[in-house]
Design an enzyme around this catalytic site. Structure first.
Site, PDB file in Angstrom:
ATOM      1  N   THR A 153       0.842  -1.197   0.000  1.00 54.93           N
ATOM      2  CA  THR A 153       0.000   0.000   0.000  1.00 54.93           C
ATOM      3  C   THR A 153       0.876   1.245   0.000  1.00 54.93           C
ATOM      4  O   THR A 153       0.619   2.207  -0.742  1.00 54.93           O
ATOM      5  CB  THR A 153      -0.922   0.011   1.236  1.00 54.93           C
ATOM      6  OG1 THR A 153      -1.727  -1.167   1.233  1.00 54.93           O
ATOM      7  CG2 THR A 153      -1.825   1.231   1.228  1.00 54.93           C
ATOM      8  N   GLN A 204      -6.013  -2.396  -2.619  1.00 51.53           N
ATOM      9  CA  GLN A 204      -5.452  -1.113  -2.200  1.00 51.53           C
ATOM     10  C   GLN A 204      -4.637  -0.542  -3.354  1.00 51.53           C
ATOM     11  O   GLN A 204      -3.737  -1.211  -3.870  1.00 51.53           O
ATOM     12  CB  GLN A 204      -4.565  -1.287  -0.979  1.00 51.53           C
ATOM     13  CG  GLN A 204      -5.257  -1.913   0.219  1.00 51.53           C
ATOM     14  CD  GLN A 204      -5.033  -3.408   0.321  1.00 51.53           C
ATOM     15  OE1 GLN A 204      -5.189  -4.141  -0.662  1.00 51.53           O
ATOM     16  NE2 GLN A 204      -4.672  -3.874   1.507  1.00 51.53           N
ATOM     17  N   GLN A 222     -10.188   1.871  -3.950  1.00 51.95           N
ATOM     18  CA  GLN A 222      -9.843   1.552  -2.562  1.00 51.95           C
ATOM     19  C   GLN A 222      -8.552   2.257  -2.172  1.00 51.95           C
ATOM     20  O   GLN A 222      -7.553   2.185  -2.893  1.00 51.95           O
ATOM     21  CB  GLN A 222      -9.701   0.041  -2.382  1.00 51.95           C
ATOM     22  CG  GLN A 222      -9.399  -0.387  -0.950  1.00 51.95           C
ATOM     23  CD  GLN A 222      -9.425  -1.895  -0.766  1.00 51.95           C
ATOM     24  OE1 GLN A 222      -9.934  -2.621  -1.599  1.00 51.95           O
ATOM     25  NE2 GLN A 222      -8.894  -2.364   0.343  1.00 51.95           N
ATOM     26  N   ASP A 223      -8.565   2.935  -1.014  1.00 52.27           N
ATOM     27  CA  ASP A 223      -7.374   3.632  -0.495  1.00 52.27           C
ATOM     28  C   ASP A 223      -6.883   4.722  -1.447  1.00 52.27           C
ATOM     29  O   ASP A 223      -5.683   4.858  -1.680  1.00 52.27           O
ATOM     30  CB  ASP A 223      -6.249   2.633  -0.216  1.00 52.27           C
ATOM     31  CG  ASP A 223      -6.529   1.729   0.969  1.00 52.27           C
ATOM     32  OD1 ASP A 223      -7.639   1.817   1.518  1.00 52.27           O
ATOM     33  OD2 ASP A 223      -5.648   0.945   1.339  1.00 52.27           O
ATOM     34  N   ASP A 260     -12.480   2.776   2.261  1.00 53.54           N
ATOM     35  CA  ASP A 260     -11.421   3.439   3.046  1.00 53.54           C
ATOM     36  C   ASP A 260     -10.667   4.453   2.194  1.00 53.54           C
ATOM     37  O   ASP A 260      -9.445   4.551   2.267  1.00 53.54           O
ATOM     38  CB  ASP A 260     -10.445   2.394   3.599  1.00 53.54           C
ATOM     39  CG  ASP A 260     -11.121   1.338   4.456  1.00 53.54           C
ATOM     40  OD1 ASP A 260     -12.242   1.576   4.930  1.00 53.54           O
ATOM     41  OD2 ASP A 260     -10.522   0.262   4.635  1.00 53.54           O
ATOM     42  N   ARG A 296     -14.879   3.902   9.333  1.00 47.52           N
ATOM     43  CA  ARG A 296     -14.746   2.741  10.216  1.00 47.52           C
ATOM     44  C   ARG A 296     -13.391   2.821  10.910  1.00 47.52           C
ATOM     45  O   ARG A 296     -12.435   3.417  10.377  1.00 47.52           O
ATOM     46  CB  ARG A 296     -14.904   1.430   9.451  1.00 47.52           C
ATOM     47  CG  ARG A 296     -13.895   1.182   8.345  1.00 47.52           C
ATOM     48  CD  ARG A 296     -14.116  -0.188   7.725  1.00 47.52           C
ATOM     49  NE  ARG A 296     -13.162  -0.485   6.652  1.00 47.52           N
ATOM     50  CZ  ARG A 296     -12.973  -1.699   6.147  1.00 47.52           C
ATOM     51  NH1 ARG A 296     -13.662  -2.727   6.621  1.00 47.52           N
ATOM     52  NH2 ARG A 296     -12.103  -1.895   5.174  1.00 47.52           N
ATOM     53  N   TRP A 321     -10.030   1.944  11.673  1.00 46.96           N
ATOM     54  CA  TRP A 321      -8.902   1.142  11.210  1.00 46.96           C
ATOM     55  C   TRP A 321      -7.956   0.818  12.369  1.00 46.96           C
ATOM     56  O   TRP A 321      -7.364  -0.259  12.417  1.00 46.96           O
ATOM     57  CB  TRP A 321      -8.170   1.916  10.109  1.00 46.96           C
ATOM     58  CG  TRP A 321      -6.979   1.248   9.527  1.00 46.96           C
ATOM     59  CD1 TRP A 321      -6.762  -0.096   9.377  1.00 46.96           C
ATOM     60  CD2 TRP A 321      -5.826   1.899   8.995  1.00 46.96           C
ATOM     61  NE1 TRP A 321      -5.544  -0.311   8.789  1.00 46.96           N
ATOM     62  CE2 TRP A 321      -4.947   0.892   8.541  1.00 46.96           C
ATOM     63  CE3 TRP A 321      -5.457   3.241   8.849  1.00 46.96           C
ATOM     64  CZ2 TRP A 321      -3.718   1.188   7.954  1.00 46.96           C
ATOM     65  CZ3 TRP A 321      -4.237   3.529   8.263  1.00 46.96           C
ATOM     66  CH2 TRP A 321      -3.377   2.512   7.827  1.00 46.96           C
TER      67      TRP A 321
END
Length: 520
Positions: A285, A314, A336-337, A358, A426, A428
């Site tokens: 990531t 990610q 994502q990310d 996220d 959320r 993490w």
């Protein structure tokens, strides 16, 4: 985060015990000071053995002693990590190890400037920012191995240093002074009637011009970054790169030594920096971003940062670990990310941010103001989650603040909006902190508002806040009932999350010419 004792998390973060007050008797043994830290064993092991140092007479001397020991050990650990590279037996191991080496190097940099600060304007709040970044760096190291399913055994030799515990102690010792610095920050209304004046002057007189058609100094942005790095060795003032319209397929990193850099494009959707790295395709990531920046004082304006990998892994478009960095009128696009607000103080103004899971994550102290946040279409059966804030220590001065922005569906989500759940965030990490202030929230947001990360993990220790939001998705009757979730109605209780206080923005944003609201 701490057990919720009030709505003022900065003032209730620690139980560092009143015995560490300035009125304590002089010259207590080091073991006495260590007893009151979050990790006394590590403190005593490194500060009191084998030969006790000169005894500190107050908190300041104890903090300096503890910080010096922590810095010395981290520098030793960085050297050790560098030697471990030859142990890598697979490509994934080597990729994760490279991340670790860079992250340990940045931690040495952060600790060094905390210990040997040069500016007369330096504050304990600066220390808390840099210590927070140091701790996040170390925790990110091991995540790379997990991303790629590689064994982290090669870095086990440096784990016995207990660096995370030592940095956590430094955060706790420094916290009260940092809180005083933060709450003393002056809030003022918006100002700067000609907000863009300085930025316009900079963009009209750039040091380097990038143009794909050959009309500039370089055809690639990397070429301009290399030239800027060479110029930085002989110049201290801000360096400006103008990037003309075009699609630039480049993976770029602005290193720590290249500070005070401005990149100005020709507008969202016109100047585009794009890539497609992801964890699924073999990156960590941390190494997947199309564009990453670590040099302090970075400014980007009118640029699109994009990762085209798509949903399912990610895949970061933009990562910032730059202290006092600003992104103005930029578009940050991925799934994502998408946006990694990695560490330190950051400000985003009038930006568009697109993603699925996220897609605003990390452990910076960051405010996104007057931005447009777009939830995209995830893979079938998946939900959208806007934020995943990564605070791991209750004394880190970090969090994600979204202020006066809009949360809406992207065009591609519209056909299936009735079948896809979307959430504000959320947890993490254990002390995840996210605050939504005066935003417009579309009906795509689930009535519960927030999503658990893993069972009951962090539901009592997180700090999530909603204040003054509007729109159909802002209805509060169906919200989660977690101990760490709060609906706040009094402005005074969220003032600490303003640009002026949370990131001390009045000290560094005005000189850039970027408009901002200092108050909630």
């Amino acid at each position: 985060m701490h057990p919720i004792l009030s709505f003022l998390p900065f003032l209730t973060l620690i139980s560092f015990l009143p015995s560490l007050s300035l009125s304590s008797p002089d010259f207590k043994p080091v073991s006495w000071w260590c007893h009151n830290t979050p990790h006394p064993e590590a403190c005593r092991y490194y500060l009191a053995h084998p030969k006790p140092p000169e005894q500190p007479k107050d908190e300041h001397e104890f903090f300096t002693l503890h910080l010096q020991v922590t810095y010395d050990l981290t520098a030793r650990a960085e050297s050790h990590v560098g030697r471990l590279g030859r142990r890598c037996g697979t490509k994934p191991e080597r990729k994760a190890w490279v991340d670790c080496w860079k992250l340990f190097g940045n931690t040495v940099f952060q600790l060094n400037r905390t210990l040997h600060h040069a500016k007369s304007t330096f504050t304990a709040f600066d220390s808390q920012t840099w210590l927070s970044a140091s701790l996040t760096n170390l925790e990110t190291c091991s995540k790379g191995f997990a991303d790629l399913g590689a064994s982290a055994e090669i870095i086990h030799p440096v784990m016995h240093y207990n660096l995370s515990d030592l940095i956590s102690n430094c955060l706790a010792i420094n916290q009260l002074n940092a809180t005083t610095d933060s709450t003393a920050a002056v809030d003022s209304p918006s100002f700067i009637s000609a907000a863009n004046r300085k930025l316009l002057q900079l963009s009209s007189q750039p040091d380097f011009i990038v143009a794909k058609d050959g009309s500039g100094n370089f055809r690639t942005i990397q070429g301009a970054l290399d030239a800027a790095a060479a110029l930085r060795s002989s110049r201290t003032s801000r360096i400006v790169i103008r990037v003309k319209a075009g699609v630039y397929n480049e993976y770029l990193q602005v290193v720590s030594s290249l500070s005070d850099l401005t990149m100005v494009g020709d507008g969202k959707g016109n100047t585009i920096i794009t890539g497609s790295r992801s964890v699924a395709s073999g990156s960590t990531t941390f190494s997947s971003p199309t564009f990453s920046v670590f040099g302090d004082g970075f400014i980007a304006r009118d640029i699109t940062f994009r990762n085209t990998f798509g949903p399912g892994s990610q895949a970061v478009a933009l990562l910032s670990g730059s202290d006092q960095s600003i992104f103005y009128r930029c578009s940050i696009e991925g799934y994502q990310d998408t946006l990694c607000v990695f560490t330190q103080r950051q400000f985003y103004r009038e930006c568009d941010i697109y993603g699925t899971i996220d897609f605003i994550f990390g452990n910076a102290a960051v405010v996104l103001q007057n931005c447009n946040i777009f939830a995209r279409r995830p893979r079938q059966g998946e939900a959208n989650v806007i934020t995943a804030q990564g605070r791991t220590d209750p004394n880190q001065n970090t969090g994600i603040v979204i202020h006066s922005s809009t949360i809406r569906p992207a065009t591609e989500l519209l056909p299936v909006r009735g079948t896809v759940s979307s959430y504000l965030g959320r947890p993490w990490q254990q002390y995840s902190r996210t605050v939504y202030l005066r935003n417009y929230i579309d009906s795509i947001i689930d009535p519960a508002g927030w999503l658990p990360f893993n069972g009951n993990f962090a539901l009592n220790t997180l700090y999530y806040v909603e204040f003054g939001n509007t729109g159909p998705g802002s209805a509060l009757s169906g919200r989660v009932k977690w101990l760490g979730y709060h609906v706040i109605k009094r402005p005074s209780l969220v003032r600490q999350f303003s640009v002026g206080r949370f990131i001390a923005g009045r000290k560094w944003i005005p000189s850039t010419g970027v408009p901002f609201n200092a108050v909630i």
